[in-house]
Design a protein around this motif. Sequence first.
Motif, short mmCIF file in Angstrom:
data_model
loop_
_atom_site.label_atom_id
_atom_site.label_comp_id
_atom_site.label_asym_id
_atom_site.label_seq_id
_atom_site.Cartn_x
_atom_site.Cartn_y
_atom_site.Cartn_z
N ARG A 340 0.84 -1.20 0.00
CA ARG A 340 0.00 0.00 0.00
C ARG A 340 0.88 1.26 0.00
O ARG A 340 0.62 2.20 -0.75
N GLU A 341 1.90 1.26 0.83
CA GLU A 341 2.80 2.42 0.89
C GLU A 341 3.51 2.65 -0.45
O GLU A 341 3.66 3.79 -0.89
N ASP A 342 3.93 1.58 -1.09
CA ASP A 342 4.62 1.70 -2.38
C ASP A 342 3.68 2.26 -3.45
O ASP A 342 4.11 3.04 -4.31
N CYS A 343 2.42 1.85 -3.43
CA CYS A 343 1.46 2.38 -4.40
C CYS A 343 1.22 3.86 -4.19
O CYS A 343 1.18 4.64 -5.15
N LEU A 344 1.09 4.27 -2.94
CA LEU A 344 0.88 5.69 -2.65
C LEU A 344 2.07 6.53 -3.10
O LEU A 344 1.91 7.66 -3.58
N ALA A 345 3.27 5.96 -2.97
CA ALA A 345 4.49 6.71 -3.29
C ALA A 345 4.82 6.69 -4.78
O ALA A 345 5.29 7.69 -5.33
N ASN A 346 4.58 5.56 -5.46
CA ASN A 346 5.12 5.39 -6.82
C ASN A 346 4.10 5.11 -7.91
O ASN A 346 4.41 5.28 -9.09
N PHE A 347 2.91 4.66 -7.55
CA PHE A 347 1.99 4.17 -8.57
C PHE A 347 0.63 4.87 -8.56
O PHE A 347 -0.39 4.26 -8.86
N SER A 348 0.62 6.15 -8.24
CA SER A 348 -0.62 6.92 -8.38
C SER A 348 -0.72 7.41 -9.81
O SER A 348 0.28 7.58 -10.51
N TRP A 349 -1.96 7.67 -10.26
CA TRP A 349 -2.14 8.21 -11.62
C TRP A 349 -1.56 9.61 -11.74
O TRP A 349 -1.11 10.01 -12.83
N SER A 350 -1.55 10.35 -10.66
CA SER A 350 -0.97 11.69 -10.71
C SER A 350 0.53 11.62 -10.98
O SER A 350 1.09 12.45 -11.71
N ALA A 351 1.20 10.60 -10.40
CA ALA A 351 2.63 10.41 -10.66
C ALA A 351 2.86 10.03 -12.12
O ALA A 351 3.82 10.51 -12.76
N SER A 352 2.00 9.17 -12.67
CA SER A 352 2.12 8.77 -14.08
C SER A 352 1.97 9.99 -14.99
O SER A 352 2.76 10.19 -15.92
N ALA A 353 0.95 10.81 -14.72
CA ALA A 353 0.68 11.98 -15.56
C ALA A 353 1.78 13.02 -15.45
O ALA A 353 2.15 13.65 -16.45
N LYS A 354 2.32 13.21 -14.25
CA LYS A 354 3.41 14.19 -14.09
C LYS A 354 4.63 13.77 -14.89
O LYS A 354 5.27 14.59 -15.55
N ARG A 355 4.96 12.49 -14.82
CA ARG A 355 6.11 11.98 -15.59
C ARG A 355 5.88 12.18 -17.08
O ARG A 355 6.76 12.65 -17.80
N LEU A 356 4.68 11.87 -17.55
CA LEU A 356 4.37 12.01 -18.98
C LEU A 356 4.39 13.49 -19.38
O LEU A 356 4.94 13.84 -20.43
N SER A 357 3.82 14.35 -18.56
CA SER A 357 3.79 15.78 -18.85
C SER A 357 5.21 16.34 -18.92
O SER A 357 5.54 17.14 -19.81
N ASP A 358 6.06 15.92 -17.98
CA ASP A 358 7.45 16.39 -17.98
C ASP A 358 8.16 15.99 -19.26
O ASP A 358 8.94 16.76 -19.82
N ILE A 359 7.91 14.77 -19.71
CA ILE A 359 8.53 14.30 -20.95
C ILE A 359 8.06 15.14 -22.13
O ILE A 359 8.87 15.61 -22.95
N TYR A 360 6.76 15.35 -22.23
CA TYR A 360 6.22 16.09 -23.36
C TYR A 360 6.68 17.55 -23.38
O TYR A 360 7.02 18.08 -24.45
N THR A 361 6.70 18.19 -22.24
CA THR A 361 7.13 19.60 -22.22
C THR A 361 8.62 19.72 -22.51
O THR A 361 9.04 20.68 -23.17
#
Length: 365
Positions: A340-361
């Motif tokens: 549960r702790e690992d999901c909160l830290a690494n596998f939220s959709w907000s984390a996925s979107a931030k990584r993708l947004s950073d790549i695109y920008t």
Amino acid sequence: MHILIVAPERIPVPPVLGGSVEISILAIAKQLARLHQVTIVSRAHSRYPRQSVIDGVHIHRVPTGQPKKYLQHVINFMQNKKFDLIQIDNRPRFVGPIKRAAVDTPISLFLHSLTFVSPPYSTRRTATKDLALADLIIVNSSSLKSQLSTRYPGAAERIRQVWLGVDTGRFRPSRRRSAAKAFRVLFAGRLIPRKGVPVLLKAAKLAGRVSSRPIQVVIAGGSSRSGYANKLKALSRSLRVNARFLGAVPHTRIHRVFRRADIFVCPSQKHEAFGLVNVEAMSSGLPVIASSNGGIKEIVRHNRNGLLVKHYHRPKAFADAIVRLMNDSRLRNKLKQQAREDCLANFSWSASAKRLSDIYTTEFV
């Protein structure tokens, strides 16, 4: 940025039942919409209007059928519209036609697996041409990045990795203690041979011989081939395994199934690029036993937040892991808490979107 996301032609967004690609598309789009203007074009469905807005994401639905027909409708929709970036999910063959229709717009191809760059969907020659036309290629795990780079070295420098996520609010641990006598072992996913359900059923049989507590295998998932599902049911009967087949469960309700289980087992027999069900189980506070292959190993860490099975073709290897968790409540509690702790830290959709947004920008702004 105004981002257009082109979904595949098979399943609508949002998916009516399930579909990890479509689930991921909408979940990431809703988070991206906090930073960008986001439009999705998806297949039409009788349950949905032609246009809708969900959490700031504009969804336009077009007629489907054969991929070429759907693609033409997508291109028709794009006419006289300006986008800063077009993301095509899981359809390499769409890249060329869409690039010709939007000559000056960068194209990102988001690959969720190797399926559509492999036979029978594509030849190596065709896939090489399709990948060469994409300005950027997004993959959902380091394992998929490695496999894709090895097969198609010309694309390697344009590949970026973005982990998928989970709705940690909906997929959360149950607050109720189970009063069930049986130890409930859950599988969720499509009923196809590569998912390894026969291995799980045989493992449950072996585990049942040495356990003091009865075992129930709960199987949540449908099959496009009723014959295969019937074979699995027949196998469970012949093994005398207590198996409950739920059929296809809509993704909007699947979190309730996770909350009623004691552990989750993912016995995949072939390469899994990511394995979305594993993070859903982990976020739900379930100890996970999973095949040690592909991107699964990036999510499930052996003896930290789950158990990995090295010899995943062998039912006894899964049986041993099931019995170990049944008999060791302290280990179960440790694994599910860390998961549960690992999901909160690494596998939220907000984390996925931030990584993708950073790549695109970084790449396109």
